[in-house]
Motif scaffolding. Sequence first.
Motif, PDB file in Angstrom:
ATOM      1  N   GLY A 147     -14.503   3.190 -11.810  1.00 23.12           N
ATOM      2  CA  GLY A 147     -15.759   4.408 -12.857  1.00 23.12           C
ATOM      3  C   GLY A 147     -16.514   5.653 -12.540  1.00 23.12           C
ATOM      4  O   GLY A 147     -16.611   6.180 -13.299  1.00 23.12           O
ATOM      5  N   GLY A 199      -8.992   0.232 -20.363  1.00 22.65           N
ATOM      6  CA  GLY A 199      -8.932   1.174 -20.908  1.00 22.65           C
ATOM      7  C   GLY A 199     -10.054   1.325 -21.048  1.00 22.65           C
ATOM      8  O   GLY A 199     -11.452   0.820 -20.633  1.00 22.65           O
ATOM      9  N   GLY A 213     -12.144  -1.443 -17.561  1.00 20.88           N
ATOM     10  CA  GLY A 213     -11.230  -1.736 -17.020  1.00 20.88           C
ATOM     11  C   GLY A 213      -9.662  -1.386 -16.930  1.00 20.88           C
ATOM     12  O   GLY A 213      -9.414  -0.356 -17.674  1.00 20.88           O
ATOM     13  N   THR A 242     -16.118   1.579 -20.627  1.00 27.29           N
ATOM     14  CA  THR A 242     -14.809   1.250 -19.708  1.00 27.29           C
ATOM     15  C   THR A 242     -14.798   0.131 -19.903  1.00 27.29           C
ATOM     16  O   THR A 242     -15.560  -1.062 -19.981  1.00 27.29           O
ATOM     17  CB  THR A 242     -14.663   1.872 -17.965  1.00 27.29           C
ATOM     18  OG1 THR A 242     -16.025   1.088 -17.919  1.00 27.29           O
ATOM     19  CG2 THR A 242     -15.361   3.084 -18.561  1.00 27.29           C
TER      20      THR A 242
HETATM   21  P1  ATP Z   1     -17.127   0.166 -10.959  1.00 31.90           P
HETATM   22  O1  ATP Z   1     -18.222  -0.663 -11.344  1.00 31.90           O
HETATM   23  O2  ATP Z   1     -16.004  -0.520 -10.084  1.00 31.90           O
HETATM   24  O3  ATP Z   1     -16.315   1.692 -10.651  1.00 31.90           O
HETATM   25  P2  ATP Z   1     -16.574   0.214 -13.547  1.00 31.90           P
HETATM   26  O4  ATP Z   1     -16.838  -0.920 -14.092  1.00 31.90           O
HETATM   27  O5  ATP Z   1     -17.301   1.051 -14.095  1.00 31.90           O
HETATM   28  O6  ATP Z   1     -16.119   0.055 -12.228  1.00 31.90           O
HETATM   29  P3  ATP Z   1     -14.161   0.111 -15.112  1.00 31.90           P
HETATM   30  O7  ATP Z   1     -14.017  -0.205 -17.278  1.00 31.90           O
HETATM   31  O8  ATP Z   1     -13.638  -1.098 -14.250  1.00 31.90           O
HETATM   32  O9  ATP Z   1     -15.211   0.471 -14.360  1.00 31.90           O
HETATM   33  O10 ATP Z   1     -12.951   1.394 -15.068  1.00 31.90           O
HETATM   34  C1  ATP Z   1     -13.244   2.807 -15.455  1.00 31.90           C
HETATM   35  C2  ATP Z   1     -12.208   3.370 -15.521  1.00 31.90           C
HETATM   36  O11 ATP Z   1     -10.709   3.145 -14.387  1.00 31.90           O
HETATM   37  C3  ATP Z   1     -10.927   2.318 -16.817  1.00 31.90           C
HETATM   38  O12 ATP Z   1     -11.173   3.002 -18.206  1.00 31.90           O
HETATM   39  C4  ATP Z   1      -9.417   2.441 -16.548  1.00 31.90           C
HETATM   40  O13 ATP Z   1      -8.840   4.061 -17.299  1.00 31.90           O
HETATM   41  C5  ATP Z   1      -9.591   3.148 -15.275  1.00 31.90           C
HETATM   42  N1  ATP Z   1      -9.177   1.637 -14.119  1.00 31.90           N
HETATM   43  C6  ATP Z   1      -9.923   0.550 -14.370  1.00 31.90           C
HETATM   44  N2  ATP Z   1      -8.954  -1.000 -13.739  1.00 31.90           N
HETATM   45  C7  ATP Z   1      -7.952  -0.245 -13.749  1.00 31.90           C
HETATM   46  C8  ATP Z   1      -6.764  -0.838 -13.243  1.00 31.90           C
HETATM   47  N3  ATP Z   1      -6.596  -2.463 -12.389  1.00 31.90           N
HETATM   48  N4  ATP Z   1      -5.581   0.577 -14.041  1.00 31.90           N
HETATM   49  C9  ATP Z   1      -5.894   1.415 -14.166  1.00 31.90           C
HETATM   50  N5  ATP Z   1      -6.891   2.195 -14.661  1.00 31.90           N
HETATM   51  C10 ATP Z   1      -8.072   1.089 -14.397  1.00 31.90           C
END
Ligand code: ATP
Length: 300
Positions: free
Chosen positions: A251, A225, A222, A220
């Motif tokens: 996430g 995508g 953020g 992932t």
């Molecule tokens: P967290 O630890 O905050 O739960 P993470 O780092 O495990 O997050 P991210 O990669 O930040 O996960 O986000 C997971 C998914 O959420 C991304 O692949 C995307 O589809 C969606 N996402 C995250 N941030 C955004 C954003 N600003 N706008 C739209 N979709 C987002």
Amino acid sequence: MSKILVIGSINMDLVSKVESMPQVGETVLGKGFAQIPGGKGANQAVAMSRLGADVTMIGKVGDDAFGRELKKGLENDNIDTTGIHIENGISTGIAIITVDESANNSIIVNLGANFSVTKEFIDENIEKIESADIVVLQLEIPEESVRHALEISKRLGKYTILNPAPARPLGDEIIKNVDLLVPNETELELISKMSAKDESEVKLAADSLIQKGIKEIIVTLGENGCMHLGEGFCRKYDAIKVEAVDTTAAGDSFIAGVASYIANGKAMDEAIEFATKVASVTVTREGAQSSLPHINEIEL
Ligand code: ATP
């Protein structure tokens, strides 16, 4: 519909808003307080259940007011909580979160009862693994328990999903029993011991883990995508453009979207498209479990 088992953490998040972070020795006045159920295991279980999945959870809370409230909350979210034990003499997992006006946060996590989710406790609940089809884990319980649960799950022929968060290096004995790994870029870097700053680096780092036995990886990224990679393929998915207010649990809700669609027998590309929609709703709301959408809130 396939049955999903989540083995993981259950926390109470205590969130204070401040104008600016207190320095050492300083006391600042808070600008608001919220007590929000969290913990990556519980968040993912709740998110899956709200998306219509059949979810059971194995975990532990302490014998205190937070613990009882959290267990009740999971029951109210239609999760089978018969594998959630209230442990005497230890506090419930607590995350103390401070958020300043620029949305920077600082977090102290006390793992509490989550650290008592031992190998022995998993053995005591083995029938829950036997009756599941998909087993989902994160890294907020002891690593040896994660390794043990993955070993048993694979031996019993289950589909295993690991969200390797919080980020830390992982041994090969864990990696070889994972069907689907879902890290973010930082987690991928720590596990692969390689840089993952752009798409070509992500591909190389993910390939190194696929060579070690992981079947598929979704990284992932953020607001950028995600990337889905496996032996001989790599596909990029864009995020949905939204006005994000708080990315906590983005996430967790993404993984829930993937797992719940796989449990419905859907193909991985459909599952990722669905998960991307789910996570895009989560980031428009504040908090962990408070931000997780129900299935009727997702535009299909
Ligand atoms: P967290 O630890 O905050 O739960 P993470 O780092 O495990 O997050 P991210 O990669 O930040 O996960 O986000 C997971 C998914 O959420 C991304 O692949 C995307 O589809 C969606 N996402 C995250 N941030 C955004 C954003 N600003 N706008 C739209 N979709 C987002």
